[in-house]
Design a protein around this motif. Structure first.
Motif, mmCIF file in Angstrom:
data_model
loop_
_atom_site.group_PDB
_atom_site.id
_atom_site.type_symbol
_atom_site.label_atom_id
_atom_site.label_comp_id
_atom_site.label_asym_id
_atom_site.label_seq_id
_atom_site.Cartn_x
_atom_site.Cartn_y
_atom_site.Cartn_z
ATOM 1 N N ILE A 124 0.918 -1.307 -0.111
ATOM 2 C CA ILE A 124 0.022 -0.012 -0.051
ATOM 3 C C ILE A 124 1.058 1.192 0.053
ATOM 4 C CG2 ILE A 124 -0.245 0.331 2.520
ATOM 5 C CD1 ILE A 124 -3.343 0.945 1.833
ATOM 6 N N VAL A 125 0.562 2.270 -0.792
ATOM 7 C CA VAL A 125 1.069 3.583 -0.636
ATOM 8 C C VAL A 125 -0.112 4.364 -0.200
ATOM 9 C CG1 VAL A 125 2.200 5.590 -1.846
ATOM 10 C CG2 VAL A 125 2.229 3.105 -2.885
ATOM 11 N N MET A 126 0.225 4.973 1.196
ATOM 12 C CA MET A 126 -1.069 5.877 1.827
ATOM 13 C C MET A 126 -0.417 7.302 2.104
ATOM 14 S SD MET A 126 -3.043 5.010 5.227
ATOM 15 C CE MET A 126 -4.325 3.595 4.581
ATOM 16 N N ASP A 127 -1.464 8.258 1.317
ATOM 17 C CA ASP A 127 -0.952 9.600 1.668
ATOM 18 C C ASP A 127 -1.673 10.352 2.531
ATOM 19 O OD1 ASP A 127 -2.425 11.611 0.405
ATOM 20 O OD2 ASP A 127 -1.935 10.863 -1.496
ATOM 21 N N GLY A 128 -1.341 11.616 3.178
ATOM 22 C CA GLY A 128 -2.057 12.120 4.271
ATOM 23 C C GLY A 128 -1.197 13.153 4.854
ATOM 24 N N ARG A 129 -1.584 13.112 6.346
ATOM 25 C CA ARG A 129 -0.474 14.302 7.082
ATOM 26 C C ARG A 129 -0.287 13.424 8.292
ATOM 27 N NH1 ARG A 129 -2.913 16.232 3.507
ATOM 28 N NH2 ARG A 129 -3.516 18.508 3.238
ATOM 29 N N ASP A 130 -0.771 12.287 8.782
ATOM 30 C CA ASP A 130 -0.488 11.868 9.971
ATOM 31 C C ASP A 130 -0.213 10.080 9.652
ATOM 32 O OD1 ASP A 130 -3.100 11.079 9.156
ATOM 33 O OD2 ASP A 130 -3.583 10.693 11.390
ATOM 34 N N ILE A 131 0.070 10.042 8.463
ATOM 35 C CA ILE A 131 0.315 8.347 8.098
ATOM 36 C C ILE A 131 1.548 7.980 8.819
ATOM 37 C CG2 ILE A 131 0.353 6.966 6.157
ATOM 38 C CD1 ILE A 131 -2.289 8.433 6.481
ATOM 39 N N GLY A 132 2.729 8.527 8.535
ATOM 40 C CA GLY A 132 4.049 8.174 9.089
ATOM 41 C C GLY A 132 4.236 8.106 10.626
ATOM 42 N N THR A 133 3.474 8.917 11.237
ATOM 43 C CA THR A 133 3.474 9.413 12.766
ATOM 44 C C THR A 133 2.474 8.544 13.667
ATOM 45 O OG1 THR A 133 2.098 11.331 12.339
ATOM 46 C CG2 THR A 133 4.348 11.706 12.461
ATOM 47 N N VAL A 134 1.125 8.463 13.030
ATOM 48 C CA VAL A 134 0.082 7.757 13.685
ATOM 49 C C VAL A 134 -0.552 6.645 13.037
ATOM 50 C CG1 VAL A 134 -2.211 8.195 14.711
ATOM 51 C CG2 VAL A 134 -0.564 10.104 14.738
ATOM 52 N N VAL A 135 -0.887 6.709 11.561
ATOM 53 C CA VAL A 135 -1.795 5.729 11.033
ATOM 54 C C VAL A 135 -0.777 4.495 10.920
ATOM 55 C CG1 VAL A 135 -3.157 5.005 9.060
ATOM 56 C CG2 VAL A 135 -3.055 7.441 9.992
ATOM 57 N N LEU A 136 0.214 4.752 10.418
ATOM 58 C CA LEU A 136 1.112 3.332 9.979
ATOM 59 C C LEU A 136 2.549 3.502 10.536
ATOM 60 C CD1 LEU A 136 0.051 2.961 6.319
ATOM 61 C CD2 LEU A 136 -0.703 1.638 8.132
ATOM 62 N N PRO A 137 2.660 3.946 11.773
ATOM 63 C CA PRO A 137 4.070 4.057 12.409
ATOM 64 C C PRO A 137 5.109 2.859 12.186
ATOM 65 C CG PRO A 137 2.425 3.491 14.315
ATOM 66 C CD PRO A 137 2.113 3.754 12.790
ATOM 67 N N ASP A 138 4.821 1.760 11.545
ATOM 68 C CA ASP A 138 5.484 0.650 11.248
ATOM 69 C C ASP A 138 5.796 0.632 9.823
ATOM 70 O OD1 ASP A 138 2.651 -0.106 10.431
ATOM 71 O OD2 ASP A 138 2.958 -2.177 10.808
ATOM 72 N N ALA A 139 5.205 1.522 8.906
ATOM 73 C CA ALA A 139 5.491 1.660 7.733
ATOM 74 C C ALA A 139 6.967 1.553 7.231
ATOM 75 C CB ALA A 139 4.970 2.911 6.958
ATOM 76 N N SER A 189 -2.949 14.349 16.304
ATOM 77 C CA SER A 189 -2.105 14.012 15.256
ATOM 78 C C SER A 189 -1.883 15.132 14.181
ATOM 79 C CB SER A 189 -2.617 12.654 14.677
ATOM 80 O OG SER A 189 -3.974 12.673 14.483
ATOM 81 N N PRO A 190 -1.026 16.312 14.750
ATOM 82 C CA PRO A 190 -0.729 17.287 13.536
ATOM 83 C C PRO A 190 0.396 16.781 12.597
ATOM 84 C CG PRO A 190 0.605 17.457 15.671
ATOM 85 C CD PRO A 190 -0.289 16.401 16.079
ATOM 86 N N LEU A 191 0.141 17.603 11.630
ATOM 87 C CA LEU A 191 0.983 17.470 10.444
ATOM 88 C C LEU A 191 2.241 17.802 10.940
ATOM 89 C CD1 LEU A 191 1.613 17.608 7.365
ATOM 90 C CD2 LEU A 191 1.308 19.785 7.265
ATOM 91 N N LYS A 192 3.284 16.559 10.753
ATOM 92 C CA LYS A 192 4.750 16.935 11.048
ATOM 93 C C LYS A 192 5.417 15.631 10.414
ATOM 94 C CE LYS A 192 4.841 14.899 15.640
ATOM 95 N NZ LYS A 192 4.900 15.263 17.016
#
Ligand code: DC
Length: 225
Positions: A124-139, A189-192
């Motif tokens: 999966i390729v997922m884009d957003g604001r909090d994907i790496g920080t909150v949604v998929l920290p294990d990406a 989950s702010p954008l960062k």
């Protein structure tokens, strides 16, 4: 080859969606635009004339409405209660309200759960604001795409021009700046960038160049494992 999870975050109009879609096509992965999910919910709220300050009513709507993303030919389409709303979710009215809606923690919880479910099997390729920080920290690969505000506004302006939508560059710039401010200063989950993300500045890159830069990062991951 192992099917991994690729997280692409960044501010509005940084080129995330275009690049994420191309990477997914190239790898034969599923592409999920999480912004489209928040946009569809915002449309549902506007349609139902729900008070945007009433978090519990919005929560009810978020739990009851059906939001789906479907790949039709080469485009990802967004459906709200079985209706194709891919164009409607891009209207200025949505942009003006969406950051308020997506700042509600309870709403984010519902969305994050759906997004994790979609990503469960990888590939999966997922884009957003909090994907790496909150949604998929294990990406396995995390990319944070950024670009100068003026460049991002110009891109959005040209996109709208191509679609025949009349717009004003200064207003677009203001709208993007305002949305980024709310998105990056909210408590939930702010954008960062995630600490383990790699920043790709697309200010002076073409779509092909920014996609290549991301594909190189993905290749580096595969060479290491
Ligand atoms: O990616 P986009 O511009 O379509 O996103 C629209 C808005 O949705 C964005 O301003 C903030 C919100 N959003 C979010 O809060 N979290 C995400 N993962 C994706 C989008």
């Amino acid at each position: 080859m192992k099917k991994i999870k690729i997280a692409i975050d960044g501010p509005a109009a940084s080129g995330k969606s275009t690049t994420a879609k191309l990477i997914a096509q190239k790898l034969g992965y599923l592409y999920i635009d999480t912004g489209a999910m928040y946009r569809a919910l915002t449309l549902a709220i506007i349609n139902a004339k729900t008070d945007t300050a009433n978090e519990s009513e919005i929560k009810k709507l978020a739990l009851s409405c059906k939001i789906e993303l479907k790949q039709l030919k080469t485009e990802l389409h967004t459906f709200l209660n079985d209706k194709d709303v891919s164009d409607a979710i891009r209207l200025p009215e949505i942009n003006q309200t969406i950051s308020q809606i997506s700042a509600y923690p309870e709403i984010r919880k519902i969305m994050v759960e759906k997004q994790r479910e979609l990503a469960r099997d990888g590939g999966i390729v997922m884009d957003g604001r909090d994907i790496g920080t909150v949604v998929l920290p294990d990406a396995e690969v995390k990319i944070f795409m950024d670009a100068k505000l003026r460049k991002r506004a110009e891109r959005r302006f040209h996109e709208l021009q191509k679609k025949g939508v009349k717009s004003n560059l200064k207003e677009i710039e203001k709208e993007i700046e305002n949305r980024d401010n709310i998105d990056s200063t909210r408590t939930a989950s702010p954008l960062k960038p995630a600490e383990d993300s790699i920043i790709v500045d697309t200010s002076n890159l073409t779509i092909e160049e920014q996609t290549d830069a991301c594909l190189k990062l993905i290749n580096i991951y595969f060479e290491k494992v």
